[in-house]
Every structure is written in structure tokens, then in C-alpha cells.
Design an enzyme around this catalytic site. Structure first.
Site, mmCIF file in Angstrom:
data_model
loop_
_atom_site.group_PDB
_atom_site.id
_atom_site.type_symbol
_atom_site.label_atom_id
_atom_site.label_comp_id
_atom_site.label_asym_id
_atom_site.label_seq_id
_atom_site.Cartn_x
_atom_site.Cartn_y
_atom_site.Cartn_z
ATOM 1 N N HIS A 18 -59.874 33.008 23.971
ATOM 2 C CA HIS A 18 -60.224 31.627 24.303
ATOM 3 C C HIS A 18 -60.373 31.486 25.815
ATOM 4 O O HIS A 18 -60.301 32.481 26.549
ATOM 5 C CB HIS A 18 -59.195 30.648 23.718
ATOM 6 C CG HIS A 18 -57.768 30.907 24.136
ATOM 7 N ND1 HIS A 18 -57.327 30.742 25.423
ATOM 8 C CD2 HIS A 18 -56.688 31.324 23.422
ATOM 9 C CE1 HIS A 18 -56.041 31.031 25.505
ATOM 10 N NE2 HIS A 18 -55.627 31.402 24.299
ATOM 11 N N HIS A 21 -57.824 33.077 28.191
ATOM 12 C CA HIS A 21 -58.014 34.517 28.447
ATOM 13 C C HIS A 21 -59.210 34.741 29.362
ATOM 14 O O HIS A 21 -59.198 35.611 30.230
ATOM 15 C CB HIS A 21 -58.269 35.269 27.141
ATOM 16 C CG HIS A 21 -57.201 35.095 26.106
ATOM 17 N ND1 HIS A 21 -57.464 34.647 24.840
ATOM 18 C CD2 HIS A 21 -55.863 35.288 26.172
ATOM 19 C CE1 HIS A 21 -56.334 34.587 24.160
ATOM 20 N NE2 HIS A 21 -55.341 34.954 24.943
ATOM 21 N N CYS A 147 -38.972 28.958 21.302
ATOM 22 C CA CYS A 147 -39.526 29.701 22.438
ATOM 23 C C CYS A 147 -39.976 28.693 23.502
ATOM 24 O O CYS A 147 -40.649 27.716 23.175
ATOM 25 C CB CYS A 147 -40.721 30.527 21.966
ATOM 26 S SG CYS A 147 -41.774 31.054 23.316
ATOM 27 N N HIS A 150 -44.073 28.849 23.503
ATOM 28 C CA HIS A 150 -44.827 28.475 22.304
ATOM 29 C C HIS A 150 -44.197 27.347 21.497
ATOM 30 O O HIS A 150 -44.809 26.837 20.571
ATOM 31 C CB HIS A 150 -45.010 29.701 21.398
ATOM 32 C CG HIS A 150 -45.767 30.817 22.061
ATOM 33 N ND1 HIS A 150 -45.147 31.875 22.678
ATOM 34 C CD2 HIS A 150 -47.095 31.012 22.235
ATOM 35 C CE1 HIS A 150 -46.062 32.684 23.187
ATOM 36 N NE2 HIS A 150 -47.244 32.177 22.934
ATOM 37 N N LYS A 300 -50.397 24.278 27.567
ATOM 38 C CA LYS A 300 -51.039 25.580 27.706
ATOM 39 C C LYS A 300 -51.941 25.833 26.501
ATOM 40 O O LYS A 300 -51.503 25.701 25.364
ATOM 41 C CB LYS A 300 -49.970 26.676 27.771
ATOM 42 C CG LYS A 300 -50.555 28.063 27.931
ATOM 43 C CD LYS A 300 -49.540 29.163 27.679
ATOM 44 C CE LYS A 300 -50.217 30.523 27.789
ATOM 45 N NZ LYS A 300 -49.492 31.595 27.144
ATOM 46 N N LYS A 303 -53.331 29.763 20.781
ATOM 47 C CA LYS A 303 -53.518 29.690 19.338
ATOM 48 C C LYS A 303 -52.331 29.000 18.680
ATOM 49 O O LYS A 303 -52.488 28.129 17.822
ATOM 50 C CB LYS A 303 -53.672 31.096 18.772
ATOM 51 C CG LYS A 303 -53.861 31.095 17.280
ATOM 52 C CD LYS A 303 -54.195 32.474 16.763
ATOM 53 C CE LYS A 303 -54.328 32.452 15.251
ATOM 54 N NZ LYS A 303 -53.091 32.731 14.552
#
Ligand code: MSP
Length: 497
Positions: A18, A21, A147, A150, A300, A303
Site C-alpha cells: 500500500h 510501503h 499491540c 496494531h 497508521k 492492513k
């Protein structure tokens, strides 16, 4: 020729790439291309990080074998980088045989040195990050442990493992981080230093039982274990420049190594990586260039967060060059940046269509109309020459410190100046405005060389339009072009509503 080695992190190919990256990869590509124009022999490494639990699970859930899955998905990364005109020297995959060989060799070396011992480990693991989180590092929410990146629930693992004796290296790593300026921008290093000072480096669990994680490089001393994916992954930087295969090649590039990484993986690229290198007698990299995140809706892009803008989504709206330019424009490394299509459209209209596009169109039309497409050498306009040279010097200075955003401003200052110069000198009122056009196109040649790392397709199109070559900065000499042959007056960017 001086060498320059630049790397991106290798990406987990569990899903398609995406814009987050793409951002890291474009930053590295722009640096690589810029350094080529600075006259360096550049090696640019990118690739995919294909082992570990995350990939094993992703393949299972799609009904593929891990190898089939990573073959398919690493192909998607290659396709995306081709669409964005990423000019890498090698695309490395951790399933490449030379890399797997290197991992085994390095691990065996550490085992033979007595730096690895058997033990057991228990802790909270994030499979998306492929790492354990300690108490105090994870987020607590209604009794659940999440986390911090995430915000997904952590898993408890308790198992046999092998440890690498990192704990003695705390002072070494602290020394490297405090004495030099290896981490750039410096703001990011504080967190690493304070963690090292308060907790020190712990021995690292570097294997997983094969019964749980079968998809990995087998530990050379115990066939029931696979190597921890982060150790496997970091070593790609050595495989890329032929650490075992060709020592001369390795030495040539390693001494000028620049790792581009997101801020979430700085601990691995400093504390863990420098320790691992020290254990095999290799110097730390010259620089770790750290950037913040691309955000969508304030979080952020990723996915697991579900707020992904894919590269194809973006390419439907804007060309690769425009995406590259925009990301570099918002690339102030020390801050996160919200991706906004509205803002992108504004930048597109004002800087690309109105400033650069308009300049190229005007110069093309006038050269053809007034001079039949042949603009011969004329006297040098000292002011234009000075502005072009200043813009080049300033952009080079900014890029040397990886201040991409300011560098784009310096480059576009030249285009803005040239539009103003045309308005002031009004070449359309003159019969043969050779002087104005020659000087403007000569300055445009400077601007186009600087633009090439950011917008290679556009820069090459402009160079073709006016019949000049993009050359290394050291070879730019104002007034050295004999004549420009102008074949067209393209509209490079059509304004968007
Ligand atoms: N596989 C590891 C890296 C191993 S390197 C030896 C990994 N992979 S990743 O695919 O999760 O992330 C790779 C890079 O992409 C990281 O630098 C990460 O910061 C970056 N990004 C992923 N999402 C991003 C944004 N939304 N914004 C900016 N960069 C982002 O970590």
C-alpha cells in the site's frame, strides 16, 4: 568511483503493498537516483520478508502452501515497484537460496563461537509485528493486552528456544548511538537510548520450535527449530551486497550503508542489528534514515487497521510521478503525514500544472513559433545563471541531509523564478527572443536534472522535448549547451477540478 548502498526494509508480503510501503520505497529510490547524479556507484536493495508465522498463517488462510503464496505475493510487490518506476539493483527474497545459505552460515558461526544457548521463553507476541512485547510496552484495555502499533490482541507463547547472548552488548550499542550520528533524524534515537539505559539489552530468543513455526530457515544445530524471522530478515542486508560471496564487493558498499526504515522498526535496526553485526565483526551501517507514518483518518495506514489506500487506487487518480512528487513533498521525516487527496490535488494544480507544466508549455510553444524549434547558444544572463546555480546548490545541500520536502521547494523555486522571468522579459513580444529562451531552457535543464530523481518520467519527457540529456550535477555547466532542438510543446499536467 565512490560507492553508496541504500536499502528499504524488506516487506511482509502477506497482503498487497500500500501507499505506506510505497512511501519508504520511494524515499529510498529518490535517494538512490539522487546519489547517482552526485556521481556515486549506487547499489539499491529492496525485497520481501517471506518467512515466519505471519506468512505461514496468511498462506494457510488463503489455502496456499507458504511457498506458493509468497511467490504470488512477492510478485505483487515487484509489479507495484515497476509501476512506480523504482529502479532497484536487486529485489531480494528471504527464500532466495543465497540468502538462506547466508543465514545458516552466520548462525553457525555464532553457534560455533558459543554465543547461543538453549532455554525457554514465555511472553506476549504480536504476529503482525513478529515480536514479543514486555509489560509496560503493550496497551491494556479492559483486561486485554494489545499491540501498541496494531491494537490487536497479543498471544501468549511459552516454549523452548535458543537465545543469543546480546546482554553484554548494551554498552557497545549505547556507545555507537551516543557518539555518532548514525540515526537520522536524531529525535528518534532518544527512545532507543532510554530503553537501553533503563532496561539494557536482553538475550534474544532467536529460534522457534518447528512444530509451531515450520516456515523458516532451519537452525543449523537443531532441526527442530527455525530461525526467528527478524534475524533472518535483517541479514538480507548482508546477502544483498555479497557478504560471503565477494568480500571486495561487500567492503566497497558496506562502508557507505544507508538503511531507510519506518520509526516502528528502529529498535530492530539499531539495538538488535548493531549487536548482531558486532558479533560477526562487521561495522554498524553509516546511517539509519527514519521516517514517520503515512496516516489515513489519523491512524497508521495498514492492513490490520483496515484503512489502506492501495497503489492501484492511487494510480487511478494520479500518475506514478505525481505520487512520487507528492510523497516526497510531505516527507518531513520527523513527523507523521496525513494522506489527503484534496491536498494532493491542490499541489498537483498549483505546482505541477501551473508552475512546471505551464513553464514547459510556454517554452515549447515560443521556441517552435519564434525560432522554428531551434534555439541556438546566446550570451549568458548572469541573473538566470546565478538563480539556477543557487537552486542546484541549495537542493544538493538539503538532499545531503535528507530534507526532501525543502529540497522540492528549492527545485520549484527555480521553476517559479523562470515563469516570473518570462513574464518580465515578455519573449512573445520579440521577433527572435533567442537570449531569453536560451537562458530559460538552460536553467530548465538544471531543474530537470534535479527533478529526475523525484519524477523520472516527467524529467525524461522534458529532456526529450528540448533535446538535452540529464547529466550528473558535477557536469552541469551553465551556457555549455550548443543549441536546443525543440520538437513539441507538451501539456504535462492537465488541471483537475
Ligand atoms: N518485514 C519487516 C521489516 C524487515 S527489515 C529487515 C517489516 N515489514 S512491514 O511490511 O511491516 O513494514 C515495512 C516498512 O513499511 C516499515 O519501514 C514500515 O514502517 C513501513 N510502513 C508500513 N506502513 C506504513 C505507513 N502507513 N506509513 C509509513 N510507512 C509504513 O516491518
Amino acid at each position: 568511483m565512490k560507492s553508496f548502498y541504500v536499502t528499504t526494509p524488506i516487506y511482509y508480503p502477506n497482503a498487497e503493498p500500500h501507499i505506506g510501503h510505497a512511501y519508504t520505497t520511494i524515499v529510498a529510490d529518490v535517494i538512490a537516483r539522487w546519489m547517482k547524479l552526485e556521481g556515486f556507484d549506487v547499489f539499491f536493495l529492496t525485497g520481501t520478508d517471506e518467512h515466519g508465522l505471519k506468512l505461514q498463517r496468511a498462506a494457510e488462510s488463503k489455502g496456499f502452501s507458504p511457498k506458493e503464496f509468497v511467490d504470488l505475493m512477492s510478485g505483487k510487490f515487484k509489479e507495484a515497484w515497476a509501476k512506480l518506476n523504482i529502479e532497484y539493483s536487486r529485489f531480494i527474497r528471504t527464500t532466495d537460496s543465497d540468502h538462506e545459505e547466508l543465514v545458516k552460515k552466520v548462525m553457525k558461526e555464532l553457534w560455533d563461537k558459543g554465543l547461543i544457548y538453549r532455554g525457554s521463553y514465555s511472553g506476549w507476541y504480536c504476529t503482525s509485528c513478529e515480536r514479543f512485547y514486555d509489560e509496560g510496552e503493550y496497551v491494556k484495555e479492559r483486561g486485554r493486552k494489545l499491540c501498541p502499533i496494531h491494537l490487536r490482541e497479543l498471544e501468549w507463547f511459552e516454549e523452548e528456544t535458543y537465545f543469543l547472548k546480546f546482554s553484554k552488548l548494551t554498552d557497545y550499542v549505547l556507545g555507537v548511538l551516543k557518539e555518532g550520528d548514525v540515526v537520522f533524524p536524531r529525535v528518534y534515537v532518544r527512545e532507543v537510548i532510554s530503553k537501553l539505559e533503563s532496561q539494557g539489552l536482553k538475550d534474544l530468543s532467536i529460534t522457534r520450535p518447528k512444530s509451531r513455526v515450520s516456515w523458516g530457515v532451519e537452525a543449523p544445530w537443531d532441526p527442530n527449530h527455525t530461525i526467528y524471522v527478524w534475524i533472518d530478515a535483517l541479514l538480507n542486508y548482508l546477502t544483498g551486497v555479497k557478504y560471503y560471496e565477494d568480500r571486495e564487493f561487500f567492503r566497497k558498499f558496506w562502508e557507505n550503508t544507508h538503511h531507510v526504515v519506518g520509526k516502528d522498526i528502529l529498535w530492530f535496526h539499531t539495538a538488535i542489528w548493531f549487536s548482531l553485526l558486532k558479533m560477526i565483526g562487521v561495522d554498524p551501517p553509516k546511517k539509519v534514515i527514519v521516517h514517520g507514518f503515512i496516516l489515513t483518518k489519523g491512524r497508521k495506514m495498514g492492513k490490520s487497521t483496515g484503512n489502506v489506500v492501495t497503489i492501484d487506487d492511487m494510480l487511478r487518480e494520479f500518475s506514478a510521478d505525481v505520487i512520487r512528487y507528492y510523497l516526497m513533498k510531505i516527507a518531513t521525516l520527523d513527523k507523521d503525514a496525513e494522506l489527503s487527496l484534496d491536498n494532493m490535488k491542490e499541489v498537483y494544480n498549483s505546482e505541477l500544472a501551473d508552475t512546471l507544466g505551464n513553464l514547459v508549455r510556454r517554452l515549447g510553444v515560443l521556441s517552435i513559433k519564434k525560432l522554428g524549434g531551434e534555439v541556438p547558444k546566446s550570451d549568458v544572463d548572469v541573473e538566470v545563471k546565478e538563480v539556477a546555480e543557487r537552486s542546484l546548490n541549495e537542493a544538493r545541500r538539503e538532499m545531503k541531509s535528507f530534507r526532501f520536502s525543502t529540497a522540492t521547494v528549492k527545485i520549484f523555486d527555480l521553476f517559479r523564478f523562470l515563469n516570473a522571468y518570462m513574464n518580465k522579459t515578455e519573449p512573445w513580444r520579440k521577433e527572435r527572443p533567442t537570449y531569453e529562451l536560451y537562458n530559460s531552457i538552460e536553467a530548465l535543464r538544471y531543474g530537470t536534472s534535479m527533478l529526475w530523481p523525484l519524477m523520472p518520467v516527467t524529467a525524461e519527457r522534458i529532456a526529450g522535448t528540448f533535446g538535452f540529456n540529464i547529466v550528473e550535477f558535477g557536469n552541469l555547466k551553465f551556457g555549455s549547451t550548443e543549441k536546443f532542438i525543440v520538437t513539441e510543446a507538451p501539456i504535462l499536467f492537465r488541471k483537475k477540478n
